[in-house]
Design a protein around this motif. Structure first.
Motif, PDB file in Angstrom:
ATOM      1  N   MET A   1       0.838  -1.214   0.000  1.00 25.62           N
ATOM      2  CA  MET A   1       0.000   0.000   0.000  1.00 25.62           C
ATOM      3  C   MET A   1       0.866   1.254   0.000  1.00 25.62           C
ATOM      4  O   MET A   1       0.526   2.267  -0.637  1.00 25.62           O
ATOM      5  CB  MET A   1      -0.949  -0.026   1.195  1.00 25.62           C
ATOM      6  CG  MET A   1      -2.081  -1.041   1.034  1.00 25.62           C
ATOM      7  SD  MET A   1      -3.323  -0.936   2.337  1.00 25.62           S
ATOM      8  CE  MET A   1      -2.404  -1.647   3.692  1.00 25.62           C
ATOM      9  N   ILE A   2       2.034   1.184   0.710  1.00 22.80           N
ATOM     10  CA  ILE A   2       2.940   2.338   0.706  1.00 22.80           C
ATOM     11  C   ILE A   2       3.505   2.569  -0.687  1.00 22.80           C
ATOM     12  O   ILE A   2       3.610   3.693  -1.164  1.00 22.80           O
ATOM     13  CB  ILE A   2       4.065   2.130   1.736  1.00 22.80           C
ATOM     14  CG1 ILE A   2       3.505   2.191   3.152  1.00 22.80           C
ATOM     15  CG2 ILE A   2       5.153   3.182   1.557  1.00 22.80           C
ATOM     16  CD1 ILE A   2       4.520   1.849   4.233  1.00 22.80           C
ATOM     17  N   CYS A   3       3.831   1.483  -1.369  1.00 20.78           N
ATOM     18  CA  CYS A   3       4.350   1.616  -2.735  1.00 20.78           C
ATOM     19  C   CYS A   3       3.300   2.195  -3.683  1.00 20.78           C
ATOM     20  O   CYS A   3       3.597   3.039  -4.527  1.00 20.78           O
ATOM     21  CB  CYS A   3       4.831   0.253  -3.236  1.00 20.78           C
ATOM     22  SG  CYS A   3       6.304  -0.370  -2.403  1.00 20.78           S
ATOM     23  N   VAL A   4       2.075   1.713  -3.531  1.00 23.03           N
ATOM     24  CA  VAL A   4       0.994   2.246  -4.369  1.00 23.03           C
ATOM     25  C   VAL A   4       0.786   3.731  -4.108  1.00 23.03           C
ATOM     26  O   VAL A   4       0.654   4.533  -5.030  1.00 23.03           O
ATOM     27  CB  VAL A   4      -0.305   1.456  -4.128  1.00 23.03           C
ATOM     28  CG1 VAL A   4      -1.498   2.135  -4.805  1.00 23.03           C
ATOM     29  CG2 VAL A   4      -0.172   0.036  -4.635  1.00 23.03           C
ATOM     30  N   ALA A   5       0.755   4.128  -2.824  1.00 24.03           N
ATOM     31  CA  ALA A   5       0.554   5.536  -2.477  1.00 24.03           C
ATOM     32  C   ALA A   5       1.697   6.394  -3.010  1.00 24.03           C
ATOM     33  O   ALA A   5       1.475   7.491  -3.541  1.00 24.03           O
ATOM     34  CB  ALA A   5       0.426   5.697  -0.964  1.00 24.03           C
ATOM     35  N   THR A   6       2.944   5.895  -2.882  1.00 24.32           N
ATOM     36  CA  THR A   6       4.100   6.644  -3.384  1.00 24.32           C
ATOM     37  C   THR A   6       4.037   6.796  -4.890  1.00 24.32           C
ATOM     38  O   THR A   6       4.300   7.875  -5.447  1.00 24.32           O
ATOM     39  CB  THR A   6       5.402   5.937  -2.971  1.00 24.32           C
ATOM     40  OG1 THR A   6       5.441   5.796  -1.551  1.00 24.32           O
ATOM     41  CG2 THR A   6       6.608   6.734  -3.431  1.00 24.32           C
ATOM     42  N   GLY A   7       3.667   5.703  -5.573  1.00 18.23           N
ATOM     43  CA  GLY A   7       3.545   5.766  -7.022  1.00 18.23           C
ATOM     44  C   GLY A   7       2.485   6.767  -7.457  1.00 18.23           C
ATOM     45  O   GLY A   7       2.668   7.529  -8.427  1.00 18.23           O
ATOM     46  N   GLN A   8       1.366   6.799  -6.764  1.00 20.14           N
ATOM     47  CA  GLN A   8       0.323   7.769  -7.093  1.00 20.14           C
ATOM     48  C   GLN A   8       0.794   9.204  -6.855  1.00 20.14           C
ATOM     49  O   GLN A   8       0.521  10.110  -7.646  1.00 20.14           O
ATOM     50  CB  GLN A   8      -0.925   7.504  -6.247  1.00 20.14           C
ATOM     51  CG  GLN A   8      -1.720   6.278  -6.688  1.00 20.14           C
ATOM     52  CD  GLN A   8      -2.966   6.123  -5.847  1.00 20.14           C
ATOM     53  OE1 GLN A   8      -2.878   5.793  -4.665  1.00 20.14           O
ATOM     54  NE2 GLN A   8      -4.099   6.378  -6.457  1.00 20.14           N
ATOM     55  N   TRP A   9       1.487   9.393  -5.756  1.00 24.01           N
ATOM     56  CA  TRP A   9       1.996  10.746  -5.446  1.00 24.01           C
ATOM     57  C   TRP A   9       2.934  11.231  -6.541  1.00 24.01           C
ATOM     58  O   TRP A   9       2.834  12.378  -6.996  1.00 24.01           O
ATOM     59  CB  TRP A   9       2.688  10.728  -4.093  1.00 24.01           C
ATOM     60  CG  TRP A   9       3.341  12.035  -3.743  1.00 24.01           C
ATOM     61  CD1 TRP A   9       4.652  12.353  -3.852  1.00 24.01           C
ATOM     62  CD2 TRP A   9       2.689  13.197  -3.253  1.00 24.01           C
ATOM     63  NE1 TRP A   9       4.893  13.626  -3.459  1.00 24.01           N
ATOM     64  CE2 TRP A   9       3.674  14.197  -3.075  1.00 24.01           C
ATOM     65  CE3 TRP A   9       1.379  13.511  -2.935  1.00 24.01           C
ATOM     66  CZ2 TRP A   9       3.398  15.467  -2.600  1.00 24.01           C
ATOM     67  CZ3 TRP A   9       1.089  14.779  -2.458  1.00 24.01           C
ATOM     68  CH2 TRP A   9       2.087  15.734  -2.298  1.00 24.01           C
ATOM     69  N   LEU A  10       3.850  10.355  -6.973  1.00 24.85           N
ATOM     70  CA  LEU A  10       4.787  10.741  -8.041  1.00 24.85           C
ATOM     71  C   LEU A  10       4.048  10.999  -9.356  1.00 24.85           C
ATOM     72  O   LEU A  10       4.381  11.942 -10.090  1.00 24.85           O
ATOM     73  CB  LEU A  10       5.841   9.642  -8.230  1.00 24.85           C
ATOM     74  CG  LEU A  10       6.793   9.418  -7.037  1.00 24.85           C
ATOM     75  CD1 LEU A  10       7.709   8.226  -7.305  1.00 24.85           C
ATOM     76  CD2 LEU A  10       7.621  10.674  -6.785  1.00 24.85           C
ATOM     77  N   LEU A  11       3.020  10.196  -9.620  1.00 24.88           N
ATOM     78  CA  LEU A  11       2.232  10.410 -10.830  1.00 24.88           C
ATOM     79  C   LEU A  11       1.492  11.746 -10.777  1.00 24.88           C
ATOM     80  O   LEU A  11       1.471  12.490 -11.769  1.00 24.88           O
ATOM     81  CB  LEU A  11       1.246   9.252 -11.011  1.00 24.88           C
ATOM     82  CG  LEU A  11       0.300   9.372 -12.226  1.00 24.88           C
ATOM     83  CD1 LEU A  11       1.113   9.391 -13.527  1.00 24.88           C
ATOM     84  CD2 LEU A  11      -0.714   8.234 -12.232  1.00 24.88           C
ATOM     85  N   PHE A  12       0.904  12.076  -9.633  1.00 22.61           N
ATOM     86  CA  PHE A  12       0.177  13.351  -9.498  1.00 22.61           C
ATOM     87  C   PHE A  12       1.121  14.540  -9.632  1.00 22.61           C
ATOM     88  O   PHE A  12       0.758  15.568 -10.216  1.00 22.61           O
ATOM     89  CB  PHE A  12      -0.544  13.407  -8.146  1.00 22.61           C
ATOM     90  CG  PHE A  12      -1.717  12.467  -8.038  1.00 22.61           C
ATOM     91  CD1 PHE A  12      -2.226  11.822  -9.160  1.00 22.61           C
ATOM     92  CD2 PHE A  12      -2.309  12.209  -6.799  1.00 22.61           C
ATOM     93  CE1 PHE A  12      -3.292  10.956  -9.052  1.00 22.61           C
ATOM     94  CE2 PHE A  12      -3.379  11.341  -6.704  1.00 22.61           C
ATOM     95  CZ  PHE A  12      -3.877  10.712  -7.826  1.00 22.61           C
ATOM     96  N   ARG A  13       2.347  14.386  -9.089  1.00 20.97           N
ATOM     97  CA  ARG A  13       3.331  15.464  -9.224  1.00 20.97           C
ATOM     98  C   ARG A  13       3.736  15.631 -10.685  1.00 20.97           C
ATOM     99  O   ARG A  13       3.904  16.762 -11.169  1.00 20.97           O
ATOM    100  CB  ARG A  13       4.570  15.146  -8.380  1.00 20.97           C
ATOM    101  CG  ARG A  13       4.349  15.265  -6.879  1.00 20.97           C
ATOM    102  CD  ARG A  13       4.066  16.717  -6.477  1.00 20.97           C
ATOM    103  NE  ARG A  13       5.178  17.588  -6.818  1.00 20.97           N
ATOM    104  CZ  ARG A  13       6.212  17.844  -5.996  1.00 20.97           C
ATOM    105  NH1 ARG A  13       6.241  17.269  -4.809  1.00 20.97           N
ATOM    106  NH2 ARG A  13       7.171  18.648  -6.366  1.00 20.97           N
ATOM    107  N   ARG A  14       3.899  14.517 -11.397  1.00 25.00           N
ATOM    108  CA  ARG A  14       4.299  14.583 -12.804  1.00 25.00           C
ATOM    109  C   ARG A  14       3.193  15.230 -13.646  1.00 25.00           C
ATOM    110  O   ARG A  14       3.472  15.995 -14.590  1.00 25.00           O
ATOM    111  CB  ARG A  14       4.613  13.183 -13.333  1.00 25.00           C
ATOM    112  CG  ARG A  14       5.140  13.153 -14.759  1.00 25.00           C
ATOM    113  CD  ARG A  14       5.498  11.746 -15.193  1.00 25.00           C
ATOM    114  NE  ARG A  14       6.047  11.727 -16.530  1.00 25.00           N
ATOM    115  CZ  ARG A  14       7.326  11.962 -16.844  1.00 25.00           C
ATOM    116  NH1 ARG A  14       8.185  12.217 -15.838  1.00 25.00           N
ATOM    117  NH2 ARG A  14       7.758  11.925 -18.079  1.00 25.00           N
TER     118      ARG A  14
END
Length: 331
Positions: A314-327
């Motif tokens: 879940m931490i990996c998924v949340a981190t991936g989403q955060w990076l995607l939203f920033r991009r």
């Protein structure tokens, strides 16, 4: 003494202008036998609500039934009516400065004027007439009937300026507070009250401005040569006040629009944040729901490290989403 006696007849005051800026008070009983000198003028100011005023006006004033009906009618608006024999009827409005009253609920004063006589009627007290009496007491008041109605119009207009300036200053204060603090929220009821007051004033001041314009073009034998210039100046003053009132109404609209925009931006920002949070936690909620179903074959259900693996996932998924939203520049 005369004022107390006259009040019983509905006569607020009776004055004989001496032609030099002063006046003397007379009793109601002296009116029938009064003989004016060539340089004198008579001013009678009546309480329109008093029954004796109606009786005197219809039976002893010498005015026609038509003129009496106009002077005593219940509701009226600012107007000018030229009459035969170089006479006129002039209906004006003044700011209501009586205690507990709304200033924009303007007080009416009805005037009959001729070469040596002015008859005015009011329902509620007028501050303008009080100031006029003070000027006469000092010997600096009007000298004749022409100047009397001009002075009265001038004092009524001066009170308008004070109120228009007050409304403008209130709006100035609201604009300054909005500029200084983005969290400041003006009271909508108070702001809308200012707009209603401005609209109420404009209702009567617009026709009154037109009347002043007509008076500047009116040429009666007993008018002074430069009266037209003074009436024209009053016309210009009211035009300026009406423009200021219109500007005040527009500024009130801008204040309300600015507050609405701030509320809209604040709401959009809040909803945007909720959207971001929801977007981040929705996949994790899906994972926890998927792993929490009570059927066989759930991964890591027998492993002592299953909970840790699920948390890391879940931490990996949340981190991936955060990076995607920033991009995507969503955050």
């Amino acid at each position: 003494m005369f004022e107390e006696e006259n009040a019983q007849w509905g006569l607020v005051h009776a004055l004989v202008l001496d032609g030099k800026g002063g006046a003397r008070s007379i009793a109601r009983t002296e009116l029938d036998d009064l003989q004016l000198q060539a340089h004198e003028s008579l001013w009678l100011h009546w309480d329109r609500s008093h029954p004796q005023t109606h009786t005197w006006l219809r039976k002893s004033s010498g005015l026609s039934e038509f003129n009496c009906d106009l002077l005593l009618e219940e509701n009226t608006r600012p107007r000018l009516l030229p009459l035969p024999n170089a006479e006129l009827l002039l209906f004006l409005r003044g700011i209501n400065l009586n205690p507990g009253a709304e200033p924009e609920d303007m007080v009416s004063v009805r005037i009959f004027a001729s070469a040596q006589r002015v008859i005015s009627l009011r329902l509620r007290p007028l501050r303008a007439t009080d100031e006029l009496l003070a000027q006469l007491a000092e010997g600096k008041g009007p000298e004749n009937a022409s100047e009397l109605i001009l002075y009265m119009a001038q004092y009524l207009t001066d009170k308008v300026q004070d109120l228009v300036t007050c409304l403008s200053e209130i709006v100035d204060g609201e604009e300054e507070k909005l500029d200084a603090d983005e969290r400041y929220a003006p009271e909508h009821d108070a702001i809308l009250h200012i707009r209603r007051r401005a609209a109420g004033l404009k209702r009567f001041l617009a026709p009154q401005r037109d009347i002043f314009g007509q008076m500047s073009r009116t040429k009666l034998p007993w008018f002074l040569e430069d009266d037209g210039d003074y009436w024209n100046e009053l016309n210009n003053s009211l035009t300026r006040y009406l423009e200021e009132l219109e500007l005040t109404r527009e500024r009130v609209g801008l204040v309300l629009e600015a507050e609405d925009r701030r509320l809209s931006v604040r709401m959009n920002r809040t909803m945007y944040r909720f959207g971001i949070i929801t977007g981040i936690f929705l996949p994790m909620s899906f994972l926890t729901g998927l792993l929490g179903i009570n059927v066989g074959g759930i991964p890591f259900s027998e492993s002592p490290y299953g909970f840790m693996v699920a948390c890391l996932l879940m931490i990996c998924v949340a981190t991936g989403q955060w990076l995607l939203f920033r991009r995507l520049r969503w955050v």
